[in-house]
Design an enzyme around this catalytic site. Structure first.
Site, PDB file in Angstrom:
ATOM      1  N   GLU A   1       0.967  -1.311  -0.178  1.00 18.59           N
ATOM      2  CA  GLU A   1      -0.038  -0.299  -0.386  1.00 18.59           C
ATOM      3  C   GLU A   1       0.752   1.123  -0.585  1.00 18.59           C
ATOM      4  O   GLU A   1       0.385   2.830  -0.165  1.00 18.59           O
ATOM      5  CB  GLU A   1      -1.154  -0.142   1.020  1.00 18.59           C
ATOM      6  CG  GLU A   1      -0.773   0.813   3.159  1.00 18.59           C
ATOM      7  CD  GLU A   1       0.505  -1.006   3.088  1.00 18.59           C
ATOM      8  OE1 GLU A   1       0.443  -1.958   2.858  1.00 18.59           O
ATOM      9  OE2 GLU A   1       1.001  -0.612   4.286  1.00 18.59           O
TER      10      GLU A   1
ATOM     11  N   ASP B   1      16.670  24.354 -27.385  1.00 20.24           N
ATOM     12  CA  ASP B   1      15.033  25.710 -27.388  1.00 20.24           C
ATOM     13  C   ASP B   1      14.814  26.486 -28.249  1.00 20.24           C
ATOM     14  O   ASP B   1      13.338  27.236 -28.460  1.00 20.24           O
ATOM     15  CB  ASP B   1      16.422  27.466 -26.871  1.00 20.24           C
ATOM     16  CG  ASP B   1      17.347  27.609 -27.371  1.00 20.24           C
ATOM     17  OD1 ASP B   1      17.828  26.276 -28.518  1.00 20.24           O
ATOM     18  OD2 ASP B   1      18.021  28.590 -27.510  1.00 20.24           O
TER      19      ASP B   1
ATOM     20  N   ASN C   1       8.430 -12.818   4.525  1.00 21.91           N
ATOM     21  CA  ASN C   1       7.473 -12.921   5.562  1.00 21.91           C
ATOM     22  C   ASN C   1       6.322 -14.254   5.317  1.00 21.91           C
ATOM     23  O   ASN C   1       5.590 -15.399   5.950  1.00 21.91           O
ATOM     24  CB  ASN C   1       6.316 -11.175   5.605  1.00 21.91           C
ATOM     25  CG  ASN C   1       7.249 -10.362   6.013  1.00 21.91           C
ATOM     26  OD1 ASN C   1       8.052 -11.020   7.323  1.00 21.91           O
ATOM     27  ND2 ASN C   1       6.249  -9.443   6.009  1.00 21.91           N
TER      28      ASN C   1
ATOM     29  N   ASN D   1       2.837  -3.746  10.587  1.00 20.74           N
ATOM     30  CA  ASN D   1       2.535  -3.232   8.956  1.00 20.74           C
ATOM     31  C   ASN D   1       2.552  -1.677   9.192  1.00 20.74           C
ATOM     32  O   ASN D   1       3.718  -1.242   8.179  1.00 20.74           O
ATOM     33  CB  ASN D   1       1.086  -3.901   8.428  1.00 20.74           C
ATOM     34  CG  ASN D   1       0.945  -3.772   6.579  1.00 20.74           C
ATOM     35  OD1 ASN D   1       2.396  -3.695   5.941  1.00 20.74           O
ATOM     36  ND2 ASN D   1       0.056  -2.925   6.264  1.00 20.74           N
TER      37      ASN D   1
ATOM     38  N   ASP E   1      21.351  20.782 -28.679  1.00 20.90           N
ATOM     39  CA  ASP E   1      22.230  22.191 -29.196  1.00 20.90           C
ATOM     40  C   ASP E   1      23.460  22.732 -29.107  1.00 20.90           C
ATOM     41  O   ASP E   1      23.885  22.694 -27.785  1.00 20.90           O
ATOM     42  CB  ASP E   1      20.966  22.860 -29.709  1.00 20.90           C
ATOM     43  CG  ASP E   1      20.661  23.278 -28.470  1.00 20.90           C
ATOM     44  OD1 ASP E   1      21.982  23.535 -27.706  1.00 20.90           O
ATOM     45  OD2 ASP E   1      19.417  24.551 -28.654  1.00 20.90           O
TER      46      ASP E   1
ATOM     47  N   ASP F   1      13.497  23.059 -32.128  1.00 18.14           N
ATOM     48  CA  ASP F   1      13.712  21.793 -31.194  1.00 18.14           C
ATOM     49  C   ASP F   1      12.810  20.357 -30.804  1.00 18.14           C
ATOM     50  O   ASP F   1      12.926  19.904 -30.488  1.00 18.14           O
ATOM     51  CB  ASP F   1      15.110  22.016 -30.300  1.00 18.14           C
ATOM     52  CG  ASP F   1      16.675  22.469 -30.761  1.00 18.14           C
ATOM     53  OD1 ASP F   1      16.639  22.076 -31.596  1.00 18.14           O
ATOM     54  OD2 ASP F   1      16.915  23.416 -30.024  1.00 18.14           O
TER      55      ASP F   1
ATOM     56  N   ASP G   1       5.253   1.138   8.031  1.00 20.17           N
ATOM     57  CA  ASP G   1       5.341   1.659   7.250  1.00 20.17           C
ATOM     58  C   ASP G   1       5.926   2.626   6.900  1.00 20.17           C
ATOM     59  O   ASP G   1       6.415   3.922   6.291  1.00 20.17           O
ATOM     60  CB  ASP G   1       4.242   2.247   6.686  1.00 20.17           C
ATOM     61  CG  ASP G   1       3.231   0.628   5.933  1.00 20.17           C
ATOM     62  OD1 ASP G   1       4.108   0.243   5.109  1.00 20.17           O
ATOM     63  OD2 ASP G   1       2.295   0.182   5.469  1.00 20.17           O
TER      64      ASP G   1
HETATM   65  N1  LIG Z   1      17.993  34.939 -38.639  1.00 23.08           N
HETATM   66  C1  LIG Z   1      19.011  34.377 -39.350  1.00 23.08           C
HETATM   67  N2  LIG Z   1      19.062  34.918 -41.191  1.00 23.08           N
HETATM   68  C2  LIG Z   1      19.393  33.875 -41.711  1.00 23.08           C
HETATM   69  N3  LIG Z   1      19.777  32.727 -41.644  1.00 23.08           N
HETATM   70  C3  LIG Z   1      19.385  32.212 -40.388  1.00 23.08           C
HETATM   71  C4  LIG Z   1      19.198  32.735 -39.488  1.00 23.08           C
HETATM   72  N4  LIG Z   1      19.373  32.358 -38.121  1.00 23.08           N
HETATM   73  C5  LIG Z   1      19.755  30.774 -38.292  1.00 23.08           C
HETATM   74  N5  LIG Z   1      20.734  31.123 -40.194  1.00 23.08           N
HETATM   75  C6  LIG Z   1      20.879  29.824 -40.823  1.00 23.08           C
HETATM   76  O1  LIG Z   1      20.749  28.908 -41.107  1.00 23.08           O
HETATM   77  C7  LIG Z   1      21.446  27.812 -40.372  1.00 23.08           C
HETATM   78  C8  LIG Z   1      21.009  27.379 -39.200  1.00 23.08           C
HETATM   79  O2  LIG Z   1      20.414  27.841 -37.452  1.00 23.08           O
HETATM   80  P1  LIG Z   1      20.973  27.653 -36.374  1.00 23.08           P
HETATM   81  O3  LIG Z   1      22.298  27.967 -36.266  1.00 23.08           O
HETATM   82  O4  LIG Z   1      20.031  28.163 -35.316  1.00 23.08           O
HETATM   83  O5  LIG Z   1      20.615  26.089 -36.333  1.00 23.08           O
HETATM   84  P2  LIG Z   1      20.582  25.589 -34.607  1.00 23.08           P
HETATM   85  O6  LIG Z   1      19.999  23.765 -35.277  1.00 23.08           O
HETATM   86  O7  LIG Z   1      18.878  25.947 -34.124  1.00 23.08           O
HETATM   87  O8  LIG Z   1      21.708  26.095 -34.487  1.00 23.08           O
HETATM   88  P3  LIG Z   1      21.809  24.928 -32.634  1.00 23.08           P
HETATM   89  O9  LIG Z   1      22.518  24.041 -32.664  1.00 23.08           O
HETATM   90  O10 LIG Z   1      23.629  26.234 -32.796  1.00 23.08           O
HETATM   91  O11 LIG Z   1      20.799  25.824 -31.700  1.00 23.08           O
HETATM   92  C9  LIG Z   1      22.840  28.689 -39.849  1.00 23.08           C
HETATM   93  O12 LIG Z   1      23.515  27.710 -39.651  1.00 23.08           O
HETATM   94  C10 LIG Z   1      22.488  30.225 -40.444  1.00 23.08           C
HETATM   95  O13 LIG Z   1      23.186  30.785 -41.517  1.00 23.08           O
HETATM   96 MG   LIG Z   2      19.070  26.662 -31.651  1.00 18.13          MG
END
Ligand SMILES: Nc1ncnc2c1ncn2[C@@H]1O[C@H](COP(=O)(O)OP(=O)(O)OP(=O)(O)O)[C@@H](O)[C@H]1O
Ligand SMILES: [Mg+2]
Length: 956
Positions: free
Chosen positions: A344, A698, A766, A791, A386, A702, A795
């Site tokens: 429980e 973030d 037991n 018991n 990332d 992602d 507990d």
């Molecule tokens: N504001 C923007 N304007 C134009 N191109 C962009 C912009 N932001 C990102 N990029 C292009 O897109 C590509 C991927 O973006 P970014 O590096 O943000 O990817 P990510 O997967 O989020 O990377 P990270 O792992 O650093 O978070 C970059 O290489 C960049 O050249």
């Molecule tokens: Mg990113």
């Protein structure tokens, strides 16, 4: 026509009046009291129909009619009006997400098989006039309900406090003072959004209610929360739907729980909170986060122990009935054994452990949204992360801009600036860096974007990795561009003539894919030959290898026919931003003129290196999953100490079959140029083979991977979609915060498994003792009420386990749920206690000569003491791999509770309670044997533990 009155009716939020209102309120309390154990009633369906009808009706109306019916305008509600509406409609939260009310928690604590068994038992004892059993059992019910209620109330309050720390925000247009005509953009808590609010939707935002779009720009919405479909759908403001359109296919309506994948829009909120579509769909209400292996395991152990109990009880009753010839008593004894063998406390301890883990993590800036994530953190053996902000300091600064020869050229920056300035989507760190660089320029180089008008835009997405703005260029003489250059670049042909240009920026390779010419200052606009392309690519690689991030810029003049666009007269600044009468397609990004490259710096974080080292030492493999270029990812990883021997890119992964894919991602430490979908696939592949995979990210890109991971981790500053998809939110994007979380997760796991192993093995032991005793003795080895008291005390002694500590070596490796581990522990350690139960029986039978029903009280008291003391003290032995007290001491709460229970146990035979439970004073010499028994048990258990660890290489 939909009106506020309709909405009130639909919401049931209309002000309640008089006695009827009072009765309704009482009815609501009574029904909600029982709602935890009842199925959704038909009223739900009626409400669902009203909600759906309301959305469809709004979708069939034109915008002005909706705004009028909701008594709002594009300038938004006044703050006063919004306040009143909030009172009227209530906060914009789904009630299933609200903390449960105390009376529901109390009901839940009471409505438990354990209590029901006790009450049945109490009733039977009451009927057979055993008042003592009746009192003790009622006391047990009160105590068990009380403890459970207190624990759950505390953890539910803590959970709601934690969720307040990471509130979702929404951007709305409101008029701050009642007289002002112009609305301003405000960021408010999503909870405070009301029907009639004008909301601004940008890339990465969550929909803060059910919304009818009023203006839109290339809006793509992910409806996966409602449909499970991960492909985003296009939505437009400028359509009027017919009533027959299925709800989720409505193009001009967006729903709470969905999110903006790209593009932007303005919308008017038509319903909030429990009046939204998502609150009416049964699948959502029934949806629980998928059960993980730990939950499944706990459930399986509970079932196993209950099966044990169910199998044992009839056997015990029959054996005891045959030997004692008192079938009524044997039945009562059997039922008490059943209570003794019911696990429980298991759900309570598991929950209390997780809740405590969550609270401690919160103190370390790690907020847990779902309690199970605590334990998953401890089990995590692969962490995908990332790059930006985790490995780097997250302060992107622009370094330089250059043409195709690497020579600084102002115009390259001007185009990038215009692109960042005019785009209305999410302004990420790169855009912010460009804009701040532009702000400090002065004199001749000062940026002058007011000479341009935004005509349309093609927002950024992580598959194209580009974004474009289409700009109307004003009079050349007053434009920011230098006339002769622009003529030369074929952008503006003559003074006074208006033209449109497409200005695009994005990742280098993706930009080269859409350029057919290069702006070469020495040779003019020349075709993009393979030589040029390779030269630019290797230039990019070199810059990346220096730790610089890149963005390339290109432009294109649009044909006059396309360029003659009449902007709808802006009724509002925000309105014009999200409204483009002519929609442009991505195919527009072709045949462009390459202008140059901008470089950015985001240096690696000092603390990342140490954190990665610690994680690796703790058995967590770190992998980097990025959308950025490989060379920059490799450079950053080298700096922070992540292996760079096996790396792979998204396009390379796309060529692999599923087997090779799994093998490759399991081996690779850096995966670059991944699309959001590939991040998801990588996480899924890593989960193959019972790994527990964490994902830290973030961005919008992602979100899919965060959902797929066993433990999705995001940060407070992340985009709303990422935060929504994650189970853990770090208040600081720092791997060290994560390390602390991992350690706490392992302590939580350890304490939980400790309890489960103790409970399983002591029950197993037991069972043997009771079988032997029932077959041997002509009386019950213990009175039902004594079994229950023992018991209960046991507990309580274990209730402090969530506060216990774990040995440092346990925290060095991730631990996964192992059913085998529990089974072997139970079978090896359980019978250990039976040995000493049987030696106690032998002592009492032969040495003290207790063989008759008349002297049973002495026997029962003695076994009560032996059982309680050995079970309580053995906690200290089982909780560690070391020698208890000498090498490892339990935390103070465990010392105190076990000490208290031992003292209470020893005192009971001398108290009135003992008397009512038919206990007698044991022989003084028995205490000597008792001490010997406990000592021998501890020695044997310690030896068995050492052998067990040698054989199984694992203890907890
Ligand atoms: N504001 C923007 N304007 C134009 N191109 C962009 C912009 N932001 C990102 N990029 C292009 O897109 C590509 C991927 O973006 P970014 O590096 O943000 O990817 P990510 O997967 O989020 O990377 P990270 O792992 O650093 O978070 C970059 O290489 C960049 O050249
Ligand atoms: Mg990113």
């Amino acid at each position: 026509m939909a009106s506020l009155v309709d909405l009130e009716r639909a919401s049931g939020n209309a002000p309640k009046e008089g006695t009827l209102g009072g009765l309704k309120a009482i009815f609501a309390v009574v029904t909600s009291f029982f709602s935890d154990c009842s199925l959704p009633s038909t009223a739900k369906t009626v409400n669902a129909k009203l909600v759906e009808d309301n959305i469809v009706r709004n979708a069939t109306l034109d915008k002005d009619a909706i705004l009028a019916s909701l008594k709002t305008s594009l300038n938004g509600l006044t703050t006063e009006d919004a306040k009143n509406r909030l009172k009227q409609f209530g906060p914009n939260v789904l009630s299933i997400k609200l903390a449960r009310r105390w009376y529901k928690i109390l009901w839940n604590a009471f409505w438990h098989p354990f209590n029901i068994i006790l009450l049945v038992l109490a009733t039977i004892s009451g009927a057979t006039s055993d008042k003592a059993t009746l009192i003790v059992m009622c006391l047990m019910v009160v105590l068990s309900v009380g403890v459970r209620f207190y624990q759950e109330l505390k953890s539910s309050r803590a959970a709601s406090k934690l969720s307040e720390l990471v509130r979702d925000r929404a951007a709305v247009i409101r008029r701050e003072n009642g007289n002002s005509k112009e609305g301003v953009e405000l960021e408010i808590n999503q909870e405070d959004v009301v029907p009639g609010d004008i909301v601004i939707l940008r890339t990465g935002d969550l929909l803060p209610g059910d919304v009818r779009l009023v203006t839109s720009n290339n809006l793509l919405v992910s409806q996966s929360a409602l449909t499970g479909e991960s492909i985003a759908v296009e939505k437009y403001a400028d359509v009027i739907e017919s009533e027959s359109t299925p709800l989720l296919d409505l193009k001009n309506a967006c729903f709470m729980g969905t999110s903006v994948e790209s593009g932007g829009a303005l919308g008017v909120v038509i319903s909030t909170g429990d009046q939204t579509y998502i609150s009416t769909i049964a699948t959502y209400l029934a949806r629980r986060t998928p059960i993980n292996s730990f939950q499944k395991g706990v459930r399986r152990v509970s079932y196993l122990l209950i099966c044990f109990m169910l199998a044992m009880v009839p056997i015990v009753i029959v054996i005891s009935g045959i030997t004692t010839h008192n079938w009524g008593n044997s039945a009562l004894f059997g039922i008490s054994v059943a209570v003794g063998l019911t696990p429980e406390m298991l759900p309570m301890i598991v929950n209390a452990n997780l809740a405590r883990g969550a609270l401690v993590m919160a103190r370390k800036k790690c907020i847990v949204k779902t309690l199970d994530a605590v334990q998953n953190m401890g089990a995590m053996d692969i962490l995908c992360t990332d790059k930006t902000g985790t490995l780097t300091i997250d302060r992107v600064a622009m370094v330089q801009y250059m043409d195709c020869h690497g020579i600084s050229k102002d115009q390259v920056f001007e185009y990038a600036y215009l692109n960042s300035y005019f785009q209305t989507g999410l302004k990420n760190l790169i855009d912010s860096a460009i804009l701040s660089f532009g702000e400090v320029l002065s004199g001749d180089r000062k940026m002058n974007p007011s000479k341009y008008n935004l005509v349309a835009e093609l927002p950024f997405d992580f598959v194209r990795r580009r974004m474009s703005v289409i700009l109307e260029v004003g009079d050349v003489s007053s434009s920011g561009l230098k006339p002769q250059e622009d003529v030369e670049h074929n952008v503006i042909s003559s003074v006074g003539q208006k033209r449109c240009i497409l200005v695009t920026k994005g990742a280098l390779e993706e930009m080269l894919d859409v350029c057919s010419c290069v702006q070469d200052d020495t040779a003019g606009c020349v075709p993009m030959t393979p030589e040029y392309r390779n030269k630019l690519l290797s230039m990019g690689e070199e810059l990346n290898a220096d730790g610089l991030r890149l963005v390339a810029v290109a432009i294109k003049e649009l044909k006059p026919t396309q360029a003659t666009i009449t902007m709808s007269t802006p009724r509002h600044e925000h309105f014009s931003k999200f409204s483009h009468e002519q929609q442009y397609r991505h195919s527009e990004e072709s045949e462009m003129v390459f202008h140059g490259i901008l470089t950015f710096q985001d240096p690696p974080k000092e603390s990342a290196k140490e954190a990665i080292e610690t994680l690796e030492k703790k058995g967590v493999a770190v992998k980097v999953l990025t959308g950025d270029a490989l060379s920059i990812a490799v450079k950053i990883c080298k700096d922070v100490g992540i292996a760079t021997d096996f790396v792979v890119t998204g396009p390379e992964l796309a060529l692999l079959d599923s087997n090779e894919f799994v093998k490759t991602v399991q081996k690779a430490t850096i995966m670059a140029k991944l699309t959001p979908y590939q991040k998801l696939k990588v996480v899924e592949a890593l989960k193959v083979g019972s790994h527990t995979v964490g994902f830290l990210g973030d961005g919008i890109n992602d979100a899919l991977a965060l959902k797929a991971a066993d433990v999705g981790i995001s940060v407070d500053s992340a985009t709303s979609v990422a935060k929504d998809a994650a189970e853990i939110i770090l208040l600081q994007k720092d791997l060290n915060v994560l390390v602390a979380g991992v350690t706490r997760g392992r302590i939580t796991h350890g304490n939980t498994i400790k309890y489960i192993k103790m409970a399983a093995s002591s029950n197993f032991g037991n069972v043997f003792s009771i079988l032997v005793a029932s077959a041997w003795l002509p009386f019950d080895p213990m009175k039902p009420v004594q079994i229950l008291t023992q018991n209960l005390l046991y507990d309580f002694s274990q209730a402090s386990i969530p506060w216990d500590r774990m040995d440092p070596e346990y925290l060095e490796t991730p631990h996964q749920w192992s059913a085998k581990g529990i089974a072997s522990f139970m079978v090896c350690m359980g019978p250990m206690s039976s040995i000493f139960d049987i030696t106690t029986f032998i002592l009492l039978w032969f040495h003290y000569g207790i063989r008759t029903v008349e002297r049973q009280a002495v026997f029962q008291t003695a076994w009560f003491l032996e059982g309680l003391l050995t079970q309580t003290l053995v906690i200290h032995l089982l909780r560690t791999t070391r020698i208890p007290f000498f090498q490892s001491t339990a935390a103070l709460p465990v010392l105190l509770t076990t000490g208290a229970i031992v003292s209470i146990g020893l005192a009971i035979p001398y108290t009135p309670l003992g008397k009512t439970e038919k206990m007698v004073h044991p022989y003084p010499s028995y205490y000597y044997f008792l001490a010997m028994t406990i000592f021998a048990y501890c020695c044997l258990a310690q030896c068995a533990k050492m052998v067990y660890i040698r054989v199984f290489k694992k203890w907890l």
